[in-house]
Write an enzyme that holds these catalytic residues in place. Structure first.
Site, PDB file in Angstrom:
ATOM      1  N   CYS A 242       0.872  -1.186   0.000  1.00  0.00           N
ATOM      2  CA  CYS A 242       0.000   0.000   0.000  1.00  0.00           C
ATOM      3  C   CYS A 242       0.901   1.224   0.000  1.00  0.00           C
ATOM      4  O   CYS A 242       1.891   1.294   0.738  1.00  0.00           O
ATOM      5  CB  CYS A 242      -0.891   0.003   1.244  1.00  0.00           C
ATOM      6  SG  CYS A 242      -1.755   1.570   1.447  1.00  0.00           S
TER       7      CYS A 242
ATOM      8  N   CYS B 156     -11.302  20.247  10.039  1.00  0.00           N
ATOM      9  CA  CYS B 156     -11.082  19.093   9.157  1.00  0.00           C
ATOM     10  C   CYS B 156     -12.211  18.973   8.130  1.00  0.00           C
ATOM     11  O   CYS B 156     -12.281  17.982   7.413  1.00  0.00           O
ATOM     12  CB  CYS B 156     -10.904  17.811   9.960  1.00  0.00           C
ATOM     13  SG  CYS B 156     -12.230  17.495  11.114  1.00  0.00           S
TER      14      CYS B 156
END
Ligand code: SAH
Length: 403
Positions: free
Chosen positions: A104, A360
């Site tokens: 990954c 965020c």
């Protein structure tokens, strides 16, 4: 960061050079921007913040990552089986289908190597993976956290029952292969929802937590602690927040939604004599924040004058306003839902000169900034920060001034 030199920002996960090619991005779905060159991802994120904050304040250029790959210092894999073969990897986005992928491009490389070795050891020790449908089997997930500055690694084996056959040999083999593992824990998860950790955690090796550092301040990280997953970008985000606060010696600051106290303690270490109050809903995080203040106490007097309160941020603010408390600066870093009208009304009463909003979610940020404006706080500028390359998320720091 585990990998060396910076990538050419034109690289993409799927179509860059060999180092930046992901074989499973389509099946995995974790990287919405898998085929978008990094420079273009940054432009898209900057534009989305600019569009949302248009007419509210200046948006400065986005702060991108020097190394947009291998940034995740918290990595977890699910364990399952294909026929009789044990498999482990990430769940494909929005499903519980395991995607095996030892390469990954977002996960810290050392963590991914440890996880693939744990899979081999599980096969060797004949440990059965858990089956979510039949609720049979033992090994559900493995969670790793790494202190990017200290190099310390925590391994949490998530099991359906506390009995791990061959436990001693299993842990010994793992530690021999990976001396950077400083603690191994077993978490018992009997839940049927998709929460990674269950309620009970037993420490099998080491102290049960790891340390990391942000801007020279040391933090204790427990398995459950909220801790930002991209170390280098977090340091940039916090530095921007501290700059926006323009702190002066001896000022009184409030860190609302403080988690384990990271923003407040980094701010307190930047300037002499700061008096810090942190407020946070999660009790475990508050207790970590208190320990973190003690841990750093010898560095500056600020830490000895830090207090952390377990409470709802809005309730705390409303009570502080009623008691006529005074703060020079308020930092707030709420979850994606943003803050509340009552929090902002209480801010007006407390009247700190400066407010630093770390967001965020630019959608709720835009909504909250408009309310702040009505309550006498003018947003001066915003800086987007790319904390999660290859995903659509973007963080933003905003400086607000009392008019
Ligand atoms: N500032 C920290 C944490 C930010 S995440 C950091 O940078 O690491 C947002 C935090 O808000 C979480 O720790 C969450 O537990 C906390 N939180 C959520 N709702 C809250 C509320 N109503 N009052 C106080 N804290 C809250």
């Amino acid at each position: 960061m585990s990998s060396g030199k910076a990538l050419d920002p034109s690289n993409t996960i799927r179509s860059g050079n060999d180092r930046s090619r992901c074989a499973v991005s389509k099946n995995c779905g974790g990287c919405i921007y898998a085929s978008v060159p990094y420079a273009e991802q940054l432009k898209k994120k900057e534009k989305s913040v600019k569009d949302l904050l248009s007419g509210i304040c200046e948006v400065r250029p986005i702060v991108g990552a020097k190394e947009p790959l291998y940034y995740r210092n918290k990595v977890h894999w699910a364990f399952g089986h294909l026929g009789t073969h044990l498999i482990a990897g990430r769940y494909a986005e929005g499903s519980h289908r395991i995607i095996e992928n030892d390469h990954c491009l977002l996960e810290d490389k050392e963590c991914a190597k440890i996880l693939s070795d744990i899979r081999e050891l599980a096969i060797k020790f004949k440990i059965r993976s858990y089956d979510e449908r039949t609720r049979q089997g033992l090994l559900r997930r493995v969670l790793l956290r790494k202190g990017s500055t200290t190099g310390e690694i925590m391994v949490v084996l998530v099991l359906s029952s506390p009995v791990l056959p061959g436990k001693k040999g299993f842990i010994k083999s793992l530690l021999e292969k990976h001396p950077s593992i400083k603690t191994v824990l077993i978490n018992i998860n009997t839940r049927t929802d998709s929460m990674i950790l269950g309620e009970k955690t037993i420490c099998e090796f080491g102290r049960g937590f790891i340390y990391d550092e942000l801007l020279g301040v040391r933090f204790k990280i427990s398995p459950e602690s909220f801790y930002q997953i991209n170390h280098d970008q977090t340091e940039k985000l916090y530095s921007l927040a501290i700059d926006a606060a323009s702190l002066k010696k001896g000022e009184k600051i409030l860190d609302a939604y403080c988690g384990i106290g990271t923003i407040g303690l980094c701010a307190a270490s930047s300037t002499e004599g700061i008096l810090l109050t942190g407020v946070e809903l999660n009790r475990a995080a508050v207790s970590d924040a208190r320990e973190n203040a003690k841990l750093n106490a010898e560095r500056t007097s600020a830490f000895t004058k830090a207090r952390f309160i377990a409470a709802d941020a809005t309730k705390f603010m409303t009570e502080a306003a009623a008691k006529n408390e005074k703060y020079d600066v308020v930092f707030l870093d709420p979850p994606r839902a943003g803050t509340t009208q009552e929090f902002i009304t209480a801010c007006e009463k407390l009247s700190p000169e400066r407010i630093v909003y770390v967001s965020c979610d630019p959608v709720t940020l835009a909504r909250d900034l408009k309310i702040f404006k009505k309550h006498g706080y003018e947003p001066q500028y915003a800086v987007p920060v790319d904390m999660f390359p290859f995903t659509e998320h973007v963080e933003t720091v905003v400086q607000l001034m009392l008019q």
